[in-house]
Design an enzyme around this catalytic site. Structure first.
Site, PDB file in Angstrom:
ATOM      1  N   ASN A   9       0.871  -1.179   0.000  1.00 14.61           N
ATOM      2  CA  ASN A   9       0.000   0.000   0.000  1.00 14.61           C
ATOM      3  C   ASN A   9       0.906   1.226   0.000  1.00 14.61           C
ATOM      4  O   ASN A   9       1.462   1.586   1.033  1.00 14.61           O
ATOM      5  CB  ASN A   9      -0.885  -0.050   1.268  1.00 14.61           C
ATOM      6  CG  ASN A   9      -1.715   1.209   1.435  1.00 14.61           C
ATOM      7  OD1 ASN A   9      -1.800   2.040   0.524  1.00 14.61           O
ATOM      8  ND2 ASN A   9      -2.345   1.341   2.591  1.00 14.61           N
ATOM      9  N   TRP A  10       1.026   1.844  -1.159  1.00 10.76           N
ATOM     10  CA  TRP A  10       1.961   2.968  -1.285  1.00 10.76           C
ATOM     11  C   TRP A  10       1.395   4.246  -0.679  1.00 10.76           C
ATOM     12  O   TRP A  10       2.103   5.235  -0.570  1.00 10.76           O
ATOM     13  CB  TRP A  10       2.315   3.199  -2.762  1.00 10.76           C
ATOM     14  CG  TRP A  10       3.052   2.062  -3.410  1.00 10.76           C
ATOM     15  CD1 TRP A  10       3.460   0.888  -2.823  1.00 10.76           C
ATOM     16  CD2 TRP A  10       3.482   1.989  -4.773  1.00 10.76           C
ATOM     17  NE1 TRP A  10       4.105   0.102  -3.741  1.00 10.76           N
ATOM     18  CE2 TRP A  10       4.135   0.751  -4.952  1.00 10.76           C
ATOM     19  CE3 TRP A  10       3.374   2.849  -5.874  1.00 10.76           C
ATOM     20  CZ2 TRP A  10       4.681   0.356  -6.177  1.00 10.76           C
ATOM     21  CZ3 TRP A  10       3.908   2.464  -7.096  1.00 10.76           C
ATOM     22  CH2 TRP A  10       4.564   1.231  -7.247  1.00 10.76           C
ATOM     23  N   LYS A  11       0.136   4.236  -0.325  1.00 12.50           N
ATOM     24  CA  LYS A  11      -0.534   5.428   0.243  1.00 12.50           C
ATOM     25  C   LYS A  11      -0.324   6.629  -0.694  1.00 12.50           C
ATOM     26  O   LYS A  11      -0.196   6.441  -1.896  1.00 12.50           O
ATOM     27  CB  LYS A  11      -0.050   5.670   1.674  1.00 12.50           C
ATOM     28  CG  LYS A  11      -0.221   4.414   2.541  1.00 12.50           C
ATOM     29  CD  LYS A  11      -0.072   4.647   4.000  1.00 12.50           C
ATOM     30  CE  LYS A  11      -0.242   3.327   4.739  1.00 12.50           C
ATOM     31  NZ  LYS A  11      -0.157   3.473   6.190  1.00 12.50           N
ATOM     32  N   HIS A  93      -9.621   0.857   5.248  1.00 14.24           N
ATOM     33  CA  HIS A  93      -8.357   1.153   5.927  1.00 14.24           C
ATOM     34  C   HIS A  93      -8.571   2.170   7.046  1.00 14.24           C
ATOM     35  O   HIS A  93      -9.372   3.090   6.914  1.00 14.24           O
ATOM     36  CB  HIS A  93      -7.351   1.686   4.902  1.00 14.24           C
ATOM     37  CG  HIS A  93      -5.958   1.768   5.426  1.00 14.24           C
ATOM     38  ND1 HIS A  93      -5.541   2.788   6.249  1.00 14.24           N
ATOM     39  CD2 HIS A  93      -4.897   0.934   5.270  1.00 14.24           C
ATOM     40  CE1 HIS A  93      -4.272   2.578   6.566  1.00 14.24           C
ATOM     41  NE2 HIS A  93      -3.859   1.467   5.986  1.00 14.24           N
ATOM     42  N   GLU A  95      -6.892   4.678   7.950  1.00 13.37           N
ATOM     43  CA  GLU A  95      -6.709   6.096   7.589  1.00 13.37           C
ATOM     44  C   GLU A  95      -7.951   6.632   6.908  1.00 13.37           C
ATOM     45  O   GLU A  95      -8.298   7.805   7.074  1.00 13.37           O
ATOM     46  CB  GLU A  95      -5.467   6.255   6.702  1.00 13.37           C
ATOM     47  CG  GLU A  95      -4.193   6.127   7.529  1.00 13.37           C
ATOM     48  CD  GLU A  95      -2.994   5.590   6.780  1.00 13.37           C
ATOM     49  OE1 GLU A  95      -2.995   5.557   5.536  1.00 13.37           O
ATOM     50  OE2 GLU A  95      -2.029   5.174   7.466  1.00 13.37           O
ATOM     51  N   GLU A 162      -5.523  -5.015  10.651  1.00 16.07           N
ATOM     52  CA  GLU A 162      -4.547  -3.950  10.872  1.00 16.07           C
ATOM     53  C   GLU A 162      -4.925  -3.166  12.124  1.00 16.07           C
ATOM     54  O   GLU A 162      -5.790  -2.285  12.062  1.00 16.07           O
ATOM     55  CB  GLU A 162      -4.524  -2.976   9.684  1.00 16.07           C
ATOM     56  CG  GLU A 162      -4.010  -3.571   8.404  1.00 16.07           C
ATOM     57  CD  GLU A 162      -3.382  -2.508   7.496  1.00 16.07           C
ATOM     58  OE1 GLU A 162      -2.328  -2.802   6.922  1.00 16.07           O
ATOM     59  OE2 GLU A 162      -3.932  -1.406   7.377  1.00 16.07           O
ATOM     60  N   GLY A 168       2.005   2.467  10.862  1.00 13.96           N
ATOM     61  CA  GLY A 168       2.895   3.617  10.784  1.00 13.96           C
ATOM     62  C   GLY A 168       3.624   3.935  12.082  1.00 13.96           C
ATOM     63  O   GLY A 168       4.304   4.957  12.175  1.00 13.96           O
ATOM     64  N   SER A 206       3.157  -1.776  10.342  1.00 18.67           N
ATOM     65  CA  SER A 206       4.601  -1.728  10.609  1.00 18.67           C
ATOM     66  C   SER A 206       5.302  -3.050  10.329  1.00 18.67           C
ATOM     67  O   SER A 206       6.251  -3.412  11.027  1.00 18.67           O
ATOM     68  CB  SER A 206       4.874  -1.282  12.050  1.00 18.67           C
ATOM     69  OG  SER A 206       4.380   0.029  12.257  1.00 18.67           O
ATOM     70  N   GLY A 227       2.753  -1.108   4.340  1.00 13.33           N
ATOM     71  CA  GLY A 227       2.759   0.309   3.990  1.00 13.33           C
ATOM     72  C   GLY A 227       4.168   0.784   3.695  1.00 13.33           C
ATOM     73  O   GLY A 227       4.690   0.566   2.599  1.00 13.33           O
TER      74      GLY A 227
HETATM   75  P1  PGA Z   1       2.670   0.537   7.659  1.00 17.99           P
HETATM   76  O1  PGA Z   1       1.229   0.662   6.986  1.00 17.99           O
HETATM   77  O2  PGA Z   1       3.261  -0.748   7.155  1.00 17.99           O
HETATM   78  O3  PGA Z   1       3.422   1.760   7.191  1.00 17.99           O
HETATM   79  O4  PGA Z   1       2.433   0.511   9.121  1.00 17.99           O
HETATM   80  C1  PGA Z   1       0.413  -0.454   6.820  1.00 17.99           C
HETATM   81  C2  PGA Z   1      -0.899  -0.022   6.230  1.00 17.99           C
HETATM   82  O5  PGA Z   1      -1.377   1.056   6.603  1.00 17.99           O
HETATM   83  O6  PGA Z   1      -1.484  -0.723   5.391  1.00 17.99           O
END
Ligand code: PGA
Length: 248
Positions: A9-11, A93, A95, A162, A168, A206, A227
């Site tokens: 997931n490149w966000k 997700h 976020e 998650e 993050g 993470s 991520g």
């Molecule tokens: P992260 O993000 O690996 O940077 O914690 C994971 C995600 O939000 O899918």
């Protein structure tokens, strides 16, 4: 038959050039590895990344979708539009829930839209730190899954656990914590009429090459939703390679 799955997931990261270079670098490293790999760039680079991956087995996914098919929904992108570009979409997700106010009802509509358009939803559930502290993890994740799960047999589906506190933060859940929730989710899938063996269950939050092996070794985890570490082709490919040598 269970198959390992690693999703990046490149966000909201990468320029066009960075996105195509990252896709090419991952392709060069994992093209021959027998693991399902999905890269989820920002909407604007879906086409460019798809072209970069032409002829490879690596799949492309979007990070969001809107539930209506078309119409006056400024800025939104429908599942039908995405179906021309990609095969997966991340839905639910943390976020999106936290920063954009998405509710379980919104997530359920998005999942239904993806299913309708033939895109595989990567349905994300997870508790926040307060819920975990209060011993409500199971109640929260079961509630989210119950509210958003499509009917059994409606097509391929991926579920990702998650925990909000791990995303993050640099502090992943332990493999045992992730396994405990994955087992709960898999049992709930079976109770809801899904074949518990055919829905991949991922851990996210993470995950990096140092921790990935501990997660994929768990009996109810099939891979990870990654991520930050998915922006580093070496780190990401190392996880794919670990997945390839894991016995299921
Ligand atoms: P992260 O993000 O690996 O940077 O914690 C994971 C995600 O939000 O899918």
């Amino acid at each position: 038959m269970r198959r390992p799955l690693v999703v990046g997931n490149w966000k909201m990261n990468t320029s066009r050039e960075e996105a195509t270079q990252l896709a090419a670098a991952v392709r060069a490293r994992v093209a021959a590895v027998p693991v399902e790999v999905v890269l989820c760039p920002p909407f604007v680079w879906l086409e460019a990344v798809r072209r970069e991956l032409e002829g490879a087995t690596i799949r492309v996914g979007a990070q969001d979708v809107y539930w209506e098919s078309n119409g006056a929904y400024t800025g939104a992108v429908s599942a039908e539009q995405l179906a021309e570009l990609c095969e997966y979409v991340i839905v639910g997700h943390m976020e999106r829930r936290r920063l954009f106010g998405e509710t379980d009802q919104d997530v359920a509509r998005k999942v239904a839209a993806a299913v309708r358009a033939g895109i595989v939803p990567i349905l994300v559930v997870g508790e926040d730190a307060d819920a975990r502290g209060a011993g409500r993890t199971e109640e929260v994740v079961r509630g989210q899954l119950a509210a958003t799960l499509p009917p059994p047999g409606s097509g391929p589906l991926v579920v990702a656990y998650e925990p909000a506190w791990a995303i993050g933060s640099g502090n992943p859940a332990t493999p045992e914590q992730a396994q405990a929730v994955a087992g709960i989710l898999r049992a709930q899938l079976a109770d809801s009429g899904w074949d518990r063996e055919t829905v991949p269950v991922l851990y996210g939050g993470s995950v990096g090459p140092e921790t990935f092996g501990g997660f994929i070794a768990q009996p109810d985890l099939d891979g990870a939703l990654v991520g930050r570490a998915s922006l580093d082709p070496e780190a990401f490919s190392a996880m794919v390679e670990t997945a390839a040598v894991t016995q299921f």
